[in-house]
Design a protein around this motif. Structure first.
Motif, PDB file in Angstrom:
ATOM      1  N   VAL A 182      -0.856  49.045 -37.244  1.00 10.18           N
ATOM      2  CA  VAL A 182      -0.455  48.712 -35.869  1.00 10.18           C
ATOM      3  C   VAL A 182      -1.677  48.246 -35.081  1.00 10.18           C
ATOM      4  CG1 VAL A 182       0.402  49.656 -33.694  1.00 10.18           C
ATOM      5  CG2 VAL A 182       1.541  50.228 -35.851  1.00 10.18           C
ATOM      6  N   ALA A 183      -2.785  48.937 -35.286  1.00  3.27           N
ATOM      7  CA  ALA A 183      -4.022  48.550 -34.600  1.00  3.27           C
ATOM      8  C   ALA A 183      -4.424  47.143 -34.989  1.00  3.27           C
ATOM      9  CB  ALA A 183      -5.132  49.535 -34.950  1.00  3.27           C
ATOM     10  N   ARG A 184      -4.270  46.828 -36.278  1.00  2.00           N
ATOM     11  CA  ARG A 184      -4.628  45.484 -36.723  1.00  2.00           C
ATOM     12  C   ARG A 184      -3.726  44.425 -36.068  1.00  2.00           C
ATOM     13  NH1 ARG A 184      -4.928  44.223 -43.028  1.00  2.00           N
ATOM     14  NH2 ARG A 184      -2.719  44.733 -42.829  1.00  2.00           N
ATOM     15  N   GLU A 185      -2.452  44.774 -35.956  1.00  2.00           N
ATOM     16  CA  GLU A 185      -1.522  43.829 -35.310  1.00  2.00           C
ATOM     17  C   GLU A 185      -1.924  43.595 -33.852  1.00  2.00           C
ATOM     18  OE1 GLU A 185       2.347  45.447 -35.872  1.00  2.00           O
ATOM     19  OE2 GLU A 185       2.212  45.310 -38.048  1.00  2.00           O
ATOM     20  N   ARG A 186      -2.310  44.687 -33.205  1.00  2.00           N
ATOM     21  CA  ARG A 186      -2.742  44.556 -31.805  1.00  2.00           C
ATOM     22  C   ARG A 186      -3.976  43.673 -31.709  1.00  2.00           C
ATOM     23  NH1 ARG A 186       1.835  46.130 -29.940  1.00  2.00           N
ATOM     24  NH2 ARG A 186       2.266  48.367 -29.995  1.00  2.00           N
ATOM     25  N   LEU A 187      -4.888  43.881 -32.651  1.00  2.00           N
ATOM     26  CA  LEU A 187      -6.109  43.082 -32.631  1.00  2.00           C
ATOM     27  C   LEU A 187      -5.801  41.609 -32.858  1.00  2.00           C
ATOM     28  CD1 LEU A 187      -8.481  45.475 -34.618  1.00  2.00           C
ATOM     29  CD2 LEU A 187      -8.796  44.699 -32.263  1.00  2.00           C
ATOM     30  N   LEU A 188      -4.868  41.350 -33.741  1.00  2.00           N
ATOM     31  CA  LEU A 188      -4.485  39.962 -34.002  1.00  2.00           C
ATOM     32  C   LEU A 188      -3.869  39.337 -32.752  1.00  2.00           C
ATOM     33  CD1 LEU A 188      -3.026  40.330 -37.614  1.00  2.00           C
ATOM     34  CD2 LEU A 188      -5.042  38.998 -36.940  1.00  2.00           C
ATOM     35  N   ALA A 189      -3.067  40.149 -32.058  1.00  2.00           N
ATOM     36  CA  ALA A 189      -2.463  39.642 -30.820  1.00  2.00           C
ATOM     37  C   ALA A 189      -3.539  39.346 -29.786  1.00  2.00           C
ATOM     38  CB  ALA A 189      -1.462  40.667 -30.284  1.00  2.00           C
ATOM     39  N   LEU A 190      -4.509  40.254 -29.703  1.00  2.00           N
ATOM     40  CA  LEU A 190      -5.614  40.045 -28.759  1.00  2.00           C
ATOM     41  C   LEU A 190      -6.413  38.800 -29.125  1.00  2.00           C
ATOM     42  CD1 LEU A 190      -6.993  43.667 -28.240  1.00  2.00           C
ATOM     43  CD2 LEU A 190      -5.824  42.229 -26.545  1.00  2.00           C
TER      44      LEU A 190
ATOM     45  N   ALA B 183      -7.379  49.369 -29.059  1.00  2.00           N
ATOM     46  CA  ALA B 183      -6.675  48.926 -30.255  1.00  2.00           C
ATOM     47  C   ALA B 183      -7.274  49.512 -31.522  1.00  2.00           C
ATOM     48  CB  ALA B 183      -6.684  47.405 -30.335  1.00  2.00           C
ATOM     49  N   THR B 184      -8.526  49.868 -31.477  1.00  2.00           N
ATOM     50  CA  THR B 184      -9.187  50.331 -32.701  1.00  2.00           C
ATOM     51  C   THR B 184      -9.341  51.836 -32.761  1.00  2.00           C
ATOM     52  OG1 THR B 184     -11.293  49.993 -31.643  1.00  2.00           O
ATOM     53  CG2 THR B 184     -10.444  48.180 -32.991  1.00  2.00           C
ATOM     54  N   VAL B 185      -8.692  52.563 -31.874  1.00  2.00           N
ATOM     55  CA  VAL B 185      -8.730  54.029 -31.967  1.00  2.00           C
ATOM     56  C   VAL B 185      -7.303  54.570 -32.048  1.00  2.00           C
ATOM     57  CG1 VAL B 185     -10.969  54.469 -30.939  1.00  2.00           C
ATOM     58  CG2 VAL B 185      -8.970  54.158 -29.454  1.00  2.00           C
ATOM     59  N   PRO B 186      -6.533  54.100 -32.997  1.00  2.00           N
ATOM     60  CA  PRO B 186      -5.130  54.493 -33.057  1.00  2.00           C
ATOM     61  C   PRO B 186      -4.926  55.975 -33.348  1.00  2.00           C
ATOM     62  CG  PRO B 186      -5.771  53.378 -35.071  1.00  2.00           C
ATOM     63  CD  PRO B 186      -6.914  53.245 -34.126  1.00  2.00           C
TER      64      PRO B 186
ATOM     65  N   LYS C 149     -17.415  35.344 -27.244  1.00  2.00           N
ATOM     66  CA  LYS C 149     -17.901  36.721 -27.330  1.00  2.00           C
ATOM     67  C   LYS C 149     -16.750  37.672 -27.670  1.00  2.00           C
ATOM     68  CE  LYS C 149     -20.348  40.176 -24.594  1.00  2.00           C
ATOM     69  NZ  LYS C 149     -20.803  40.521 -23.244  1.00  2.00           N
ATOM     70  N   ASP C 150     -15.622  37.446 -26.989  1.00  2.00           N
ATOM     71  CA  ASP C 150     -14.440  38.276 -27.269  1.00  2.00           C
ATOM     72  C   ASP C 150     -13.938  38.058 -28.686  1.00  2.00           C
ATOM     73  OD1 ASP C 150     -14.545  39.193 -24.708  1.00  2.00           O
ATOM     74  OD2 ASP C 150     -13.075  37.733 -23.944  1.00  2.00           O
ATOM     75  N   ILE C 151     -13.888  36.784 -29.073  1.00  2.00           N
ATOM     76  CA  ILE C 151     -13.373  36.453 -30.406  1.00  2.00           C
ATOM     77  C   ILE C 151     -14.220  37.134 -31.476  1.00  2.00           C
ATOM     78  CG2 ILE C 151     -13.088  34.574 -32.076  1.00  2.00           C
ATOM     79  CD1 ILE C 151     -12.339  32.798 -29.639  1.00  2.00           C
ATOM     80  N   LEU C 152     -15.537  37.047 -31.327  1.00  3.36           N
ATOM     81  CA  LEU C 152     -16.421  37.660 -32.328  1.00  3.36           C
ATOM     82  C   LEU C 152     -16.239  39.180 -32.382  1.00  3.36           C
ATOM     83  CD1 LEU C 152     -19.706  35.596 -31.752  1.00  3.36           C
ATOM     84  CD2 LEU C 152     -18.140  35.470 -33.701  1.00  3.36           C
ATOM     85  N   ALA C 153     -16.116  39.777 -31.203  1.00  5.48           N
ATOM     86  CA  ALA C 153     -15.952  41.240 -31.160  1.00  5.48           C
ATOM     87  C   ALA C 153     -14.636  41.663 -31.807  1.00  5.48           C
ATOM     88  CB  ALA C 153     -16.009  41.728 -29.718  1.00  5.48           C
ATOM     89  N   ILE C 154     -13.589  40.911 -31.516  1.00  7.38           N
ATOM     90  CA  ILE C 154     -12.277  41.255 -32.100  1.00  7.38           C
ATOM     91  C   ILE C 154     -12.304  41.068 -33.612  1.00  7.38           C
ATOM     92  CG2 ILE C 154      -9.846  40.575 -32.195  1.00  7.38           C
ATOM     93  CD1 ILE C 154     -10.136  39.762 -29.205  1.00  7.38           C
TER      94      ILE C 154
END
Lengths: 150, 244
Positions: free
Chosen positions: B158-166, B13-16, B174-179
Motif C-alpha cells: 500500500v505504501a508503494r502504491e501511495r508513493l507511485l501516486a505521489l 507513505a513510507t511508515v505504514p 527534488k521531490d521526484i528523486l526523494a520519492i
C-alpha cells in the motif's frame, strides 16, 4: 470300549486344536499343520512358523523373554530392532524383532512368544516370521492380524 | 510550500507500520491531504487489526489471513540399521513416494521434506528402517509470524502504491528523486519480506525429517548351540530358512 472312543475323540479334537487356532495370513498358504505346529509361506518366500514346545524346565514368560533376548544377541549375533509387550490371541506375550545376515542376505525376524498353562509344565508357543526387509514389511500387518496380536 | 507537502506525504507513505506516527502527522496535515491520509491510516489500522472483514476493505477483498493455525513440523531421528545403504534408500524412496523430496544427504545423515499431511505417516514408518536410538518430534506454531509477515507485506505494498501516486503528482526534481529513493527502499523491503514469507510457507507445507543412519555390520551368525534349552536352539532365522 466307550472310554476308548471318548479318549480317541478327545485326542483328535486336541490334536486339531492347534492346527485350527491360526489361519493363514493373507497371501500365505499353509504348508503343514500338526499338533506341534504349523508352517505358512507366501509367494515371495516370507515364512511364518508357529510351534509349541515343552521346555526342559519350568520358566515364566519373563524368564524366557530374557533368555531368548540374550541368546539371540550374544550367542547368535542378531541385532535387536525392537521388543514390546503384546497380547497374542488374548494371552500375554512378547514380540521381538531382530535382524541378521544369513548366507549373505539380510533377514528380518519377528518372534512372538507366549506360554500356555499346563498341569505338569507350562508350554512355550512361538510364532516366527522371517523375510527380507522388503518381504517382511509387505506381510507384517497380515501376520499380526492372523496371530491376533494386539 | 509544495515541496514541504510532498516531503510530508513521503514520510507518511513510507511508515505504514507505525500507526501512532501516522496519527500525529495526520493531525498536522493540511486540509487538502486529509482525505488521502485518512484512507491510508484507516487501511493500515484495519490490516493491523487482522480481521478478515477489515482486511478486505482496503485491499480489495483479499482472502482471510489465516483460517487455521499455521504449524511447522520437524522430526529428527537416529536409526541403527544393519544395512545402512538399504535403509537410506528405503527412506528416500518412501519420502518421494508421498510427494516429498530429498533436501540433502551427507554420509549417513539424510534430510527429506514431505508434505505436512504425510508427516505422521513417514514418522510412523521410521521404526521399520532399523532400531530407533533417538527420536525428537517437534511442532512450532508460526501463525503469528505468518500473519505478521502477511500484514507487513500488504502495508508495504500500500505504501508503494501511495508513493507511485505521489510520484505521478510530483513535478519538482527534488521531490521526484526523494520519492524514487523511497520507492526503491520499499520495493526492496517487499521483496525481502516476500522471500521470508515464501520460505515460511514452504516450511509449513513441507515438514522436515532428518535421520542420522548409523550402520552396524552384524557380526557373523554363530551356530545355535549356545542355549541350555533345546527349544531355544530350535528357533531362529537359520532353522526357519533351512528346516522349514
Amino acid at each position: 470300549m466307550q472310554r476308548f472312543t471318548i479318549t480317541a475323540v478327545l485326542a483328535v479334537v486336541v490334536s486339531g486344536c492347534f492346527a485350527s487356532s491360526y489361519r493363514a495370513p493373507d497371501q500365505f498358504v499353509e504348508l503343514e499343520s500338526t499338533r506341534a505346529g504349523a508352517k505358512f509361506v507366501a509367494s515371495d518366500d516370507a515364512r511364518l512358523w508357529i510351534r509349541r514346545f515343552t521346555p526342559e524346565a519350568d520358566g515364566t514368560l519373563a524368564f524366557w523373554r530374557e533368555h531368548v533376548r540374550l541368546h539371540f544377541t550374544t550367542e547368535r549375533g542378531y541385532t535387536l530392532i525392537s521388543e514390546r509387550d503384546v497380547k497374542i490371541d488374548g494371552a500375554p506375550g512378547v514380540e521381538f524383532t531382530f535382524e541378521a545376515t544369513v548366507d549373505g542376505v539380510l533377514q528380518r525376524y519377528a518372534l512372538f512368544l507366549t506360554t500356555e498353562s499346563r498341569l505338569v509344565r507350562d508350554r512355550v508357543v512361538t510364532a516366527e516370521f522371517v523375510g527380507t526387509p522388503e518381504t517382511f514389511a509387505a506381510h507384517e500387518a497380515a501376520v499380526r492380524t492372523a496371530l491376533r496380536v494386539e | 510550500m509544495r515541496t514541504i507537502r510532498f516531503g510530508f506525504l513521503l514520510a507518511l507513505a513510507t511508515v505504514p507500520a507505525c500507526g501512532s506516527a501516522v496519527m500525529k502527522h495526520e493531525a498536522m496535515a493540511p486540509a487538502s491531504e486529509a482525505g488521502v491520509l485518512a484512507d491510508f491510516h484507516a487501511g493500515d489500522v484495519a490490516r493491523r487489526a487482522g480481521s478478515p472483514a477489515q482486511r478486505g476493505g482496503a485491499d480489495g477483498g483479499d482472502a482471510p489471513v489465516a483460517d487455521v493455525r499455521k504449524r511447522v513440523y520437524v522430526g529428527e531421528f537416529t536409526v541403527l540399521a544393519a544395512q545402512r545403504d538399504t535403509a537410506i534408500a528405503r527412506f528416500m524412496t518412501e519420502a518421494e513416494r508421498v510427494g516429498g523430496y530429498v533436501e540433502s544427504r551427507t554420509d549417513g545423515v539424510v534430510v527429506v521434506r514431505v508434505p505436512a499431511e504425510r508427516f505422521q505417516a513417514i514418522v510412523a514408518m521410521v521404526p521399520a528402517l532399523g532400531r530407533v536410538l533417538s527420536e525428537s518430534v517437534r511442532t512450532q506454531d508460526v501463525t503469528s509470524e505468518w500473519i505478521d509477515l502477511d500484514v507487513r507485506i500488504r502495508n508495504a505494498e500500500v505504501a508503494r502504491e501511495r508513493l507511485l501516486a505521489l510520484l505521478e503528482r510530483a513535478t519538482e526534481m527534488k521531490d521526484i528523486l526523494a520519492i524514487e529513493e523511497q520507492l526503491r527502499r520499499v520495493t526492496t523491503e517487499i521483496e525481502q519480506m516476500k522471500g521470508q514469507f515464501k520460505a515460511l510457507e514452504a516450511q509449513i507445507a513441507y515438514s522436515r525429517i532428518t535421520i542420522d543412519f548409523q550402520g552396524q555390520a552384524p557380526p557373523p551368525v554363530r551356530r545355535a548351540t549356545g542355549s541350555r534349552f533345546e527349544w531355544v536352539n530350535a528357533i531362529g532365522i537359520e532353522p526357519a530358512l533351512r528346516r522349514f
